[in-house]
Design an enzyme around this catalytic site. Structure first.
Site, PDB file in Angstrom:
ATOM      1  N   SER A 554      -4.869 -45.648 -47.737  1.00  0.00           N
ATOM      2  CA  SER A 554      -5.252 -44.552 -48.637  1.00  0.00           C
ATOM      3  C   SER A 554      -5.878 -45.103 -49.900  1.00  0.00           C
ATOM      4  O   SER A 554      -5.606 -46.251 -50.292  1.00  0.00           O
ATOM      5  CB  SER A 554      -4.015 -43.735 -48.999  1.00  0.00           C
ATOM      6  OG  SER A 554      -4.299 -42.815 -50.033  1.00  0.00           O
ATOM      7  N   TYR A 567       4.801 -42.306 -52.001  1.00  0.00           N
ATOM      8  CA  TYR A 567       3.661 -42.350 -51.091  1.00  0.00           C
ATOM      9  C   TYR A 567       2.729 -43.501 -51.444  1.00  0.00           C
ATOM     10  O   TYR A 567       2.329 -44.296 -50.578  1.00  0.00           O
ATOM     11  CB  TYR A 567       2.909 -41.028 -51.151  1.00  0.00           C
ATOM     12  CG  TYR A 567       1.663 -40.966 -50.290  1.00  0.00           C
ATOM     13  CD1 TYR A 567       1.748 -40.694 -48.925  1.00  0.00           C
ATOM     14  CD2 TYR A 567       0.393 -41.165 -50.838  1.00  0.00           C
ATOM     15  CE1 TYR A 567       0.617 -40.635 -48.133  1.00  0.00           C
ATOM     16  CE2 TYR A 567      -0.747 -41.110 -50.057  1.00  0.00           C
ATOM     17  CZ  TYR A 567      -0.633 -40.842 -48.706  1.00  0.00           C
ATOM     18  OH  TYR A 567      -1.762 -40.783 -47.930  1.00  0.00           O
TER      19      TYR A 567
END
Length: 677
Positions: A554, A567
């Protein structure tokens, strides 16, 4: 579609749907009739015959070749003889009527020259058992009297068509014939009669074998080679599959298929296994798919795995030397180059049969053909002695110039053909888009997802089990990962390409993030991708074919965004795993790379599960506007889609970046916050 063609298609589909009648893509059917020539306005006699490469069970009108009978039969007057028989196939093109349709097959002459309105040529196991029995002519006479005539072995071609036509003319009472070493041919005045005659021969052979045959034609069962129980058998097969696949891919990459059906296991446990397997198959369709003979391991089911692998490596080297010697014995100056010396069929007593091909369908069908061969050997030995055609004849067909031309006409393989992809979290979103892209580029795909039903559904969306399979996989559970990768090995022979995509996200400030939140995200993404990569690397190393591991990381792996501690930290962990594994696995030819998406809202499972609402609240926008918001903050002002990420994965694993490893590719429409620095 005319009445004659409709009846031919229906008959073909019925015959081809029952594998007792013929093997996949084996045999051909035909009908003759009259139509008006659009050029002259006169009636013209035509032959509709299944073309080269088609399958009777799925035959459509487009799979038929249509030829003018007057021109085809006139070829008999210019036939130059056996030494120049191959020229006749090219002449069929000058007999074609109209445009379109399939290319005429080598068996076209058989259908056109035989004086019957309808002809079937089939490869039933029972019929080939008669055809390969040492006293096949006598058995045919005993079983059928003069209703079925024996035709001595002759390589398929124009002369065989002339032979059968002459035999039918000399035997007006006959309904068909047994072709020595090959199969059967039947005929009739109507489509219905032709089909009835075909089935009379096939069922007659079956009944005769059942009534006259000996009970144990393969001899007694050898206790030391008795099958393992189902669970142990599948576990041993999964452990061996990547090793065998790697060896079978020495000359060119292959996809594998595993079969442990009862008839296979019984043959492998029989005392005559090695004797009969060494004789090879007989029907041309069989040995073209299975090679002249299989590789048979001389190991016992409970033997130490390391010992079995060592024996396998020795047996493979011996097989390659034997195959090269076979080629040298019979090759002539005009013979095509040797296509490869690796086995297509590997038999492991107590475990099962591994078959190989350039794609899953080819591998599966090769295994099916060897099961056909087992049935043929059983029937022939039950009645007499199995006596396949001579090895020299097998070579003439395997390295036939017409067979070589047929291979050259095959479509060019897609970029990922022969590769097996394992994608986690692939039932939806980025994972599903990635799986679909890899499959579209030719890979066999294993859809791994927490939800088995969804995984199966996503696989079905891609295609049948030759293209994709769905498996349940909880990436936090080591046993579940092993089971899923074992399933991949049993389905396709191993794994070449892994995409670590499974993930979830919780958007919370530091003070609201619990230890459970932290553990959940790290278990699924950091620990999960580590475990999947570790177990997949074992398979890739065993195969010796290199491989690819791709992490869907990501932008947050490099950007310190708000309210996202668990996350983002997990994605940073994944990002560094890419670098670490690239450094460690490079010596094995395994490349490890990552993709850093950002703002994939549409079609994303993570965003749909609550993450979208949470992030929209953080940025102060409506959830429905989140995709637009993310696009607005990029340099390109374009929204990132799951397919965008899939494109990046393909770029990394495709043919163009073969020397790239240890990198992260941003897929964020140009977000300076995610620039790598």
């Amino acid at each position: 579609m005319g009445e004659a063609v409709a009846a031919l298609i229906a008959r073909s589909n019925r015959l081809g749907a029952d594998k007792r009648n013929t093997n996949y893509a084996g045999g051909n059917t035909s009908a003759k009739g009259t139509e008006t020539d659009p050029v002259t306005g006169d009636d013209v006699e035509l032959l509709w015959v299944k073309g080269s490469g088609g399958d009777l069970g799925t035959l459509k009108e487009s799979g038929l070749a249509v030829l003018r009978l007057d021109r085809l039969r006139a070829m008999a007057g210019t036939y130059p003889g056996l030494d120049r028989e191959d020229e006749m196939v090219g002449r069929f093109d000058y007999c074609l009527h109209g445009r379109g349709g399939a290319a005429p097959s080598i068996d076209t002459a058989m259908h056109g020259l035989v004086d019957a309105a309808h002809v079937d040529h089939l490869h039933p196991d029972s019929g080939i058992a008669f055809a390969t029995a040492a006293d096949g002519p006598a058995l045919t006479k005993e079983c059928f009297g003069d209703r079925v005539v024996w035709v001595p072995w002759r390589r398929p071609g124009f002369q065989l068509g002339l032979d059968i036509a002459a035999i039918k003319e000399a035997n007006p009472q006959a309904i068909g014939c047994i072709l020595g070493g090959h199969g059967i041919t039947a005929w009739g005045a109507t489509s219905e009669e032709c089909e009835q005659h075909s089935l009379e021969i096939i069922r007659g052979c079956e009944a005769f074998i059942a009534e006259r045959g000996t009970a144990n034609p393969f001899g007694a069962t050898v206790p030391e080679r008795a099958p393992l129980d189902a669970e142990a058998r599948r576990a041993r097969a999964a452990a061996l599959a990547p090793v065998i696949r790697g060896l079978a891919s020495t000359d060119r990459r292959q996809v594998g298929h595993f079969n442990d059906d009862p008839e296979v296991l019984d043959f492998l446990a029989s005392e005559r296994l090695f004797e009969l397997a060494a004789l090879g198959t007989s029907c041309p369709d069989h040995f073209l798919r299975t090679k002249v003979r299989p590789l048979v391991l001389g190991t016992e089911p409970g033997q130490d795995l390391a010992e079995v692998i060592a024996h396998l490596q020795e047996a493979h080297a011996a097989y390659r030397a034997d195959y090269a010697a076979y080629y040298e014995r019979y090759a002539e100056s005009h013979s095509p180059a040797m296509r490869g010396a690796d086995p297509a069929i590997v038999l492991v007593p107590g475990v099962g049969m591994f078959s190989f091909g350039q794609n899953k369908q080819t591998a599966r069908v090769a295994g099916e053909f060897y099961v056909n061969a087992i049935n043929v050997m059983r029937g022939a030995e039950a009645l007499s002695t199995y006596a396949p055609i001579d090895e020299s004849e097998k070579f003439r067909i395997e390295y036939w110039s017409l067979e070589e031309a047929k291979l050259q006409r095959l479509p060019k393989p897609k970029p990922l053909a022969g590769r097996v992809a394992f994608v986690t979290g692939a039932a939806g979103g980025i994972g599903k888009a990635t799986a679909e892209r890899l499959a579209a580029e030719g890979a066999c795909v294993v859809i791994a997802d927490l939800d088995q039903a969804k995984a199966a559904g996503a696989a079905a969306d891609i295609g049948n089990a030759d293209a994709a399979v769905g498996v349940a996989c909880n990436v936090t559970d080591e046993a579940a990962i092993t089971a899923a990768l074992d399933a991949a090995a049993l389905a396709f022979g191993g794994v070449d390409l892994v995409v670590n995509n499974a993930g979830l996200s919780l958007s919370k400030p530091l003070l609201d993030t619990t230890a459970a939140d932290w553990d959940l995200q790290h278990d699924v993404m950091a620990k999960g991708s580590f475990l999947v990569s570790r177990e997949a690397a074992r398979i890739m190393i065993a195969q010796g074919l290199g491989g690819d591991i791709v992490y869907i990381a990501s932008k947050n792996s490099v950007f310190a965004g708000p309210n996202n501690i668990a996350y983002s930290a997990t994605k940073a962990d994944q990002a560094h795993q890419v670098r670490l594994l690239a450094a460690e696995l490079g010596e094995h030819g395994i490349r490890v790379n990552g993709v850093n998406p950002d703002g994939v809202v549409r079609g994303s499972g993570i965003f749909a599960s609550g993450w979208g609402a949470e992030r929209a609240a953080v940025y102060g926008v409506e959830e429905s506007e989140l995709g637009k918001y993310y696009a607005g903050r990029t340099l390109l002002k374009r929204e990132v889609l799951p397919s965008s990420v899939a494109d990046a994965v393909y770029a990394l694993v495709g043919p163009d970046l073969g020397l790239t490893t240890g990198v992260h590719v941003p897929v964020d429409s140009g977000n300076p916050q995610g620039f790598l620095r």
